[in-house]
Enzyme design. Structure first.
Site, mmCIF file in Angstrom:
data_model
loop_
_atom_site.group_PDB
_atom_site.id
_atom_site.type_symbol
_atom_site.label_atom_id
_atom_site.label_comp_id
_atom_site.label_asym_id
_atom_site.label_seq_id
_atom_site.Cartn_x
_atom_site.Cartn_y
_atom_site.Cartn_z
ATOM 1 N N ASP A 1 0.396 -0.381 -10.798
ATOM 2 C CA ASP A 1 1.004 -1.638 -11.228
ATOM 3 C C ASP A 1 0.395 -2.081 -12.565
ATOM 4 O OD1 ASP A 1 2.792 -3.828 -10.287
ATOM 5 O OD2 ASP A 1 0.965 -5.030 -10.501
ATOM 6 N N GLU B 1 -9.163 14.865 -8.095
ATOM 7 C CA GLU B 1 -9.920 15.383 -6.948
ATOM 8 C C GLU B 1 -8.954 15.832 -5.838
ATOM 9 O OE1 GLU B 1 -12.495 12.172 -5.675
ATOM 10 O OE2 GLU B 1 -13.318 11.925 -7.704
HETATM 11 C C1 NOJ Z 1 4.694 -5.541 -11.727
HETATM 12 C C2 NOJ Z 1 5.551 -5.526 -10.513
HETATM 13 O O1 NOJ Z 1 6.594 -4.612 -10.711
HETATM 14 C C3 NOJ Z 1 6.065 -6.938 -10.316
HETATM 15 O O2 NOJ Z 1 7.065 -6.992 -9.331
HETATM 16 C C4 NOJ Z 1 4.889 -7.804 -9.976
HETATM 17 O O3 NOJ Z 1 5.311 -9.143 -9.861
HETATM 18 C C5 NOJ Z 1 3.812 -7.707 -11.053
HETATM 19 N N1 NOJ Z 1 3.565 -6.364 -11.469
HETATM 20 C C6 NOJ Z 1 2.499 -8.265 -10.561
HETATM 21 O O4 NOJ Z 1 1.897 -7.365 -9.683
#
Ligand code: NOJ
Ligand code: CA
Length: 560
Positions: free
Chosen positions: A219, A278
Site C-alpha cells: 500500500d 528469502e
Molecule cells: C491506498 C488504498 O488503495 C486506499 O484504498 C487506502 O485508502 C489508502 N491507500 C490508505 O491505506
C-alpha cells in the site's frame, strides 16, 4: 501530474521479450478482490474469506485468472476498508480466522491460483497497540515508532494536507505534540526512519510469507519516507486536483513535494524486496501514485533489486484517446528498465469504475487493451461484468474519507458483486439493510449467472480474452510493436494498433476508440480471434478491414 508525455508520436517502438529467468507473474492475470463486497460466506451481510473460497472455481475455471489480490483482511476497525490495521498478524473476525485464511491458501493452490495479500507498512490504525503505547507518554519506548512533532507557532508543524482532507497533523492533548497521518486521523503513519519499526514490519512480512502467500501488494509504497526536515509543500494556487482521482480537494491544494517519494524510499523498498527474496517465487507489487514514467521506472530499483511490479496509475488517469494512450504506452515501455516487466490496471477500488468512465461500449474496448498488452493485467472485481458506479445513500456510506471531511465517497465503486438471481444478487443472504453496501436493484440482470448465458455479455468477452491470452505465447509474454499507420490520416487519432509476437505466434490488435466506423489497412492477412462487438471469430481478415464503431479486434496473423 506531469503531462509532458501527453504528446503524439508515430514512431514504431520495439520491446524485446524478457531475457531474465521466467517468473509466474509475468504470464499471469491478476484479479483484485475487494473482500467486504465480494461474497458473504456466513450470512452477516459482509463479504469474507469463506465467500472468496466459494468463488475460486468461478475465478479460475470460469473467468480464467491466475492470481487473486485479496484486499486487506487483518484486524481492523474498518474505517478505511481494512487499510487501518490494528493487528497485522490476526484476521479480522468479520472476515474469518487464520484457519480460514490457511484454507483459502490451500484451496487456491490446489486450483493453481496464487494469493497476493496486502502489506500496509505506511500506517496502522490508531487502535494498534503500537500506537496506543506510542501516544501514552513521550518517554514510552514506542514513542518514536510514529511521527511526533512539536507545534509550529502554536499550530501544526507544517502545511501538509492529507489524502482524506484537512491537515496531516493531529493534536494529542495528552502528550502535547502532533502526530502525522497521511490519511485519516485514525491512521497514524509509522516512522520508517526507525530501524525497530522496519524490523517489526519485516517480521509481519515473514509471518504471511511463512504461511505460504505468493506475493504482496504494498500500500502507498511511495509514501514510506518523508522529508526529514518536514519542509512545507509548495502551494498550488490554481489547484493540483487530478480529475480522475477521488481524493479530497484539500489534497490538491498543494504540490506534494515533501510528504512522499523522498529518495530514501527506494532503500526501504529494497529492504522489503530482500525479505521477499528469502521466499523464491514470490512477487512484490508496489502501489505508487501517478508520476512520470521515468520516476515510475526507478521503483524497479538499481539492478532490478527493487519492486518486481511497480503499479502505475497513469493509465487509469489518461483521457481515453488513441493518441494519448499511445503516447503513455510509448512512455511506459521506453522507461522500462532492461529485463523488467510492467503491470497494468484500468480499474481500481479508489477510482471511478471503468464502465462509468468510458461507457459500456468502450469498456469492452478497454477489456481488449488490458488483456493484450505486454504487461501483467490486473482486473478489478466486477469490471468483468461491466459494473458501473452505483449511488450509495449517505446513511449507508462506509468510506470515512468522505464521511470525515466531506470528500467524494469511494463507495459507489465498491458495491457488492452480483452473482445470480438470488436475494441481493447472491452476494449475501442477510437482509438488505445489513449489507456492507447496498446491492444493485438490477443485480440479477447484470449478475455472473445472467451474463454467462449471453454470448454477447461483458463476461463472455472477458472469458474469450483470458482464454485467448492463455493460449497465445505472443499475448502472454511476447514483444509489442505499435503500428502507427493502419488508419487513414484523418482517422489515425481514433485507432490504437499494435502487434505482439513470440516465435511463430503473431497477433495484431486494433482498437477503435471512436463511436464511428473506421476503415483500416493492414500489411498482413489473418483470422479473427476476438471482436468486442460480436463479429464471429474464425472469419478471414483481408488487408482491408472496416472496424465497426467501438470495435476492438484481435487478429491471428498467418506465417510468412
Ligand atoms: C491506498 C488504498 O488503495 C486506499 O484504498 C487506502 O485508502 C489508502 N491507500 C490508505 O491505506
Ligand atoms: Ca460475512
Amino acid at each position: 501530474m506531469d503531462r509532458s508525455m501527453f504528446t503524439s508520436t508515430s514512431t514504431n517502438v520495439q520491446f524485446p521479450p524478457s531475457t531474465s529467468a521466467e517468473a509466474w507473474w509475468r504470464g499471469a492475470i491478476i484479479y483484485e478482490c475487494h473482500l467486504p463486497s465480494f461474497r458473504d460466506g456466513n450470512g452477516d451481510g459482509i463479504g469474507d474469506l469463506e465467500g472468496l473460497i466459494a468463488s475460486l472455481d468461478y475465478l479460475h475455471d470460469t473467468l480464467g485468472v491466475d492470481a487473486v489480490w485479496t484486499g486487506p483482511f487483518y484486524r481492523s476497525p474498518l474505517l478505511d476498508q481494512g487499510f487501518d490495521v490494528s493487528d497485522y498478524t490476526e484476521v479480522e473476525p468479520t472476515f474469518g480466522t487464520l484457519e480460514t485464511f490457511d484454507r483459502l491458501l490451500r484451496e487456491a493452490h490446489a486450483r493453481g491460483i496464487r494469493i497476493i495479500v496486502d502489506y500496509i507498512p505506511n500506517h496502522t490504525s490508531d487502535q494498534h497497540p503500537w500506537f496506543v503505547e506510542s501516544r501514552s507518554a513521550r518517554t514510552n519506548p514506542k514513542r518514536d515508532w510514529y511521527v511526533w512533532r512539536d507545534p509550529r507557532d502554536g499550530g501544526p508543524p507544517n502545511n501538509w494536507t492529507s489524502e482524506a482532507g484537512g491537515s496531516v497533523w493531529e493534536w494529542d492533548a495528552g502528550t502535547g505534540q502532533f502526530y502525522l497521518h497521511s490519511h485519516l486521523k485514525e491512521q497514524p503513519d509509522l516512522n520508517w526512519r526507525n530501524p525497530e519499526v522496519r524490523e517489526a514490519l519485516f517480521d509481519v512480512l515473514r509471518f504471511w510469507l511463512d504461511r505460504g502467500v505468493d506475493g504482496i501488494r504494498i500500500d502507498v509504497a511511495h509514501m514510506l519516507m518523508k522529508d526529514p526536515k518536514f519542509r512545507d509543500n509548495p502551494e498550488a494556487p490554481s489547484g493540483n486536483h487530478n480529475p480522475f482521482d477521488l481524493q479530497h480537494p484539500d489534497f490538491g491544494s498543494q504540490v506534494h513535494l515533501h510528504d512522499r517519494r523522498h529518495p530514501d524510499t527506494h532503500h526501504a523498498l529494497a529492504q522489503i524486496r530482500a525479505v521477499i527474496d528469502e521466499y523464491p517465487g514470490t512477487v512484490t507489487i508496489a502501489e505508487i501514485e501517478a508520476m512520470s514514467w521515468e520516476d515510475w521506472a526507478e521503483y524497479y530499483g538499481t539492478d532490478l533489486a527493487g519492486m518486481h511490479l511497480p503499479f502505475p496509475f497513469r493509465l487509469l488517469e489518461t483521457h481515453w484517446s488513441a493518441d494519448l494512450l499511445r503516447a503513455e504506452l510509448h512512455g511506459m515501455y521506453a522507461a522500462l528498465p532492461p529485463g523488467a516487466w510492467p503491470i497494468v490496471a484500468l480499474g481500481n477500488h479508489d477510482r471511478a469504475r471503468l464502465a462509468t468512465r468510458l461507457g459500456t461500449a468502450q469498456a469492452r474496448v478497454a477489456a481488449v487493451l488490458l488483456l493484450t498488452l505486454a504487461a501483467t493485467p490486473c482486473l478489478l472485481y466486477g469490471d468483468e461484468l461491466g459494473l458501473t458506479d452505483r449511488p450509495v445513500p449517505v446513511d449507508r456510506q462506509r468510506d470515512y474519507f468522505a464521511r470525515a471531511t466531506g470528500g467524494v465517497s469511494r463507495d459507489p465503486v465498491r458495491t457488492p458483486m452480483p452473482w445470480n438471481d438470488d436475494v441481493n444478487g447472491g452476494f449475501s443472504a442477510a437482509p438488505e439493510e445489513r449489507l456492507w453496501l447496498p446491492a444493485a436493484s438490477d443485480a440479477a440482470e447484470i449478475s455472473v449467472a445472467a451474463q454467462l448465458s449471453r454470448p454477447d455479455s461483458m463476461l463472455s468477452l472477458y472469458r474469450q480474452l483470458t482464454r485467448t491470452r492463455h493460449e497465445s505465447p505472443a499475448l502472454r509474454r511476447g514483444e509489442i510493436v505499435f503500428l502507427p499507420d493502419v488508419a487513414a490520416d484523418s482517422d489515425a487519432h481514433r485507432v490504437l494498433a499494435y502487434e505482439r509476437r513470440a516465435g511463430d505466434d503473431h497477433k495484431v490488435i486494433l482498437l477503435n476508440l471512436a463511436s464511428e466506423p473506421v476503415p483500416v489497412r493492414l500489411d498482413f492477412a489473418g483470422t479473427l480471434v476476438v471482436s468486442s462487438v460480436g463479429r464471429e471469430p474464425g472469419g478471414r481478415i483481408g488487408r482491408e478491414l472496416d472496424l465497426a464503431a467501438d470495435e476492438a479486434v484481435v487478429i491471428d496473423i498467418e506465417k510468412g
